[in-house]
Write an enzyme that holds these catalytic residues in place. Sequence first.
Site, short mmCIF file in Angstrom:
data_model
loop_
_atom_site.label_atom_id
_atom_site.label_comp_id
_atom_site.label_asym_id
_atom_site.label_seq_id
_atom_site.Cartn_x
_atom_site.Cartn_y
_atom_site.Cartn_z
N SER A 1 0.88 20.50 -16.17
CA SER A 1 0.18 21.33 -15.19
C SER A 1 0.85 22.70 -15.03
CB SER A 1 0.08 20.56 -13.87
OG SER A 1 -0.87 21.13 -13.02
N HIS B 1 -6.60 14.68 -13.68
CA HIS B 1 -5.41 15.50 -13.90
C HIS B 1 -4.13 14.66 -13.85
CE1 HIS B 1 -3.51 19.45 -14.02
NE2 HIS B 1 -2.76 19.16 -12.98
N ASP C 1 -9.90 15.33 -16.61
CA ASP C 1 -9.26 16.30 -15.70
C ASP C 1 -10.30 17.24 -15.09
OD1 ASP C 1 -7.62 18.21 -14.49
OD2 ASP C 1 -6.16 18.19 -16.11
#
Lengths: 431, 431
Positions: B213, B411, B378
């Site tokens: 991320s 995610h 995601d």
Amino acid sequence: MQNHVSKSRLLQILGKRLNFALHQQSVARKAALLFVLAFSLTVISISRSVIAQESSDTQPQLLSQKQVHSIADFTTFNGQSIKEVKLGWESYGELNADKSNAILITHYFTGTSHAAGKYAASDATSGYWDSIIGPNKAIDTNKFFVVSMDSLANLNVKDKNVITTGPASINPATGNPYGLTFPVITMRDMVNTQKSLLESLGIQKLYAVAGPSMGSMQAIEWATAYPDQVERLISVIGSSFSDAWTTAALEQWTIPIKLDQYWQQGNYYKSQPPTEGLTAALMFITQVALTPDYFNQVGVDLKHQPLESKPLMDIQARHGINDWLYNRAKGRAENMDANSLLYLVRACQLFMAGQKQDLRTGLKQMTAKSLFLPATTDLLLMPYNARNTYKELKEMNKDTKIAEIQGHLGHLEGVLNIHKHSATIAAFLAE
Amino acid sequence: MQNHVSKSRLLQILGKRLNFALHQQSVARKAALLFVLAFSLTVISISRSVIAQESSDTQPQLLSQKQVHSIADFTTFNGQSIKEVKLGWESYGELNADKSNAILITHYFTGTSHAAGKYAASDATSGYWDSIIGPNKAIDTNKFFVVSMDSLANLNVKDKNVITTGPASINPATGNPYGLTFPVITMRDMVNTQKSLLESLGIQKLYAVAGPSMGSMQAIEWATAYPDQVERLISVIGSSFSDAWTTAALEQWTIPIKLDQYWQQGNYYKSQPPTEGLTAALMFITQVALTPDYFNQVGVDLKHQPLESKPLMDIQARHGINDWLYNRAKGRAENMDANSLLYLVRACQLFMAGQKQDLRTGLKQMTAKSLFLPATTDLLLMPYNARNTYKELKEMNKDTKIAEIQGHLGHLEGVLNIHKHSATIAAFLAE
């Protein structure tokens, strides 16, 4: 029958114009278009006069007039009473002698009863589903009497063409706005106000009910709560119940309103309204109703750069894309009421087909033929909602169909690009 | 080499345990787990002691210790100065003689430098990527010196194991917290603090840099800003720049904080902090980092019903799923600082690989081999980000690979389920 451009020619022109409107114009004009189109009464379609000029035929202008339906004492699904309910409605086409040709259109979250046509020939834009409602269109007003009604707690309380009863209305018992003393409402309540209108017109059964998004919820509620009165259901970008994900996603829209210091537990009608909170809610709605592809196309036009100098130097500055989103949402907020948004969110969160304890029980009631039109790229009411409902109905051997709206506008495909499925809708209504 | 359970056996147990942890436990325990796992230092992995008990071998406990790196005068990318920067860091494994075995792990938005191991054997949980960092794991601490550092403006300012410098820190020039006078920071700044630490350890070149991320952004920044110093890049659930969509999506997290009346333009350090606004931001983050499938599974456990009686009767009441989300976010907010969230959002919004004007220019600099691991489901940094970057690199004939993490955690697959690609990572590091 009057003299028209052919339907295929019309759709060709509409398609061309819409493409032009959304992709080829300047950023400012595109942005203005998007918001005017997406969130006002006057969504979607291209000015009919433009089309008329381009065609060798003359296209008749569908004109509509706002009317008012009153209910002296309305009892809500949760058992409370609302006195002197007044709701706006409009219709297109003529009711036939045996009153068997009525199609009800139920509107989306930020929408109104202005589904098609114009109030005056000089109006800049037409109702949001004008591309499929009108003479010789998918929902043919030469054949059908099409009717649409402003919802309870409609958002657009300051729009002169909207008549609604909600938290911003004066409570006749106190002479003050209801605020949060307004009863919690459900899709059943919206349906019951529509039923009251239809009964006043002598309509006992709907040829069809159709709506996008929150309008789909009302349409499904009609078909499951009053199965004997609905022959056909068209659910566009919709859902047959609010699952845990959707219930949480909708809650996000309420949070900035409640955090706005001017909200004051809903008692802001005599002071400054929570405009920043409402604007934020509309920013969230805009984003989740669109897609990365769409935003990134706007980004190209705005020359979006991660390293824009103002946000690089100032933590309080915004990137251009966020200024764009904020300014348009703020413009939209001017016509809207923050408390009404809370009530509409709650109505959506409380939705379960037939207002039963589970989906199967609700769907079992249905006798209507059904058509589901989810948008493949929808991030708000994702297509799994419609796919699952379709599957459930198939397993019950109900007469049901599904087709997906393709395109990069996400949820808004079901409003802005519904004409992509004109033929599907026309065929379904002809069955 | 010490005596271990085999890697395959370990992963088998981990997989089984994780599945158990996320799907089979009570709602309360699942909820607690999710938040402890997802948003604290102590994410993901199963207590090593549990594994040790289950295995016939004894698994050595990876223990880590927080250290501090100081920078007397740090100049930011936008040209401002921060005095007396102090940042926490930790490491696992040993640096070899020629200092060629260093792997830097860069953390995610709500994370910290606690990537693996425990501070004490009695800790309930381990670092967030413990399932892939440790002896005989994908990032094998028998071979590699793994190092990780708390970011500038780290969110978790009240976590006793976090050492950071950000808007909540005391400005030595004034004796008061910086608040919004803290300079805007970028990924380059995070990278430069890490570079300063590595130089202090005598490390001139990284064997690899890897992060999920926001950590992916830092890793990509390393490989594009300092290409001669990075041999391998692993970008997990990441992005090589913040596009218009992402820039707007991230902005949503800042809005409730700024609307909270206690925010006071960031000057809340001597009064009540904007806890409700920060809680709302964490609710938004939690939802977009997960998926409908995950939320709806929680909904089943919570017996989610659209027609729950409290929200049906009271506009101010919440559905159970929203109470669940709110309460857990509020718990997380206790360790965090609202202004720091604004600074981290801005750093992400400003990100472009190599901090160049366009992506190709940045990526052209790269000489590192790269591996991209987006998560298919995601919704936050959607997989198109990694797919497009991979495609760009391929077109430049760079040595690059991509593999997708499958699963219903969206995610968070890249944090909680990174071990699904242990073999991919191990093979990439062996090249």
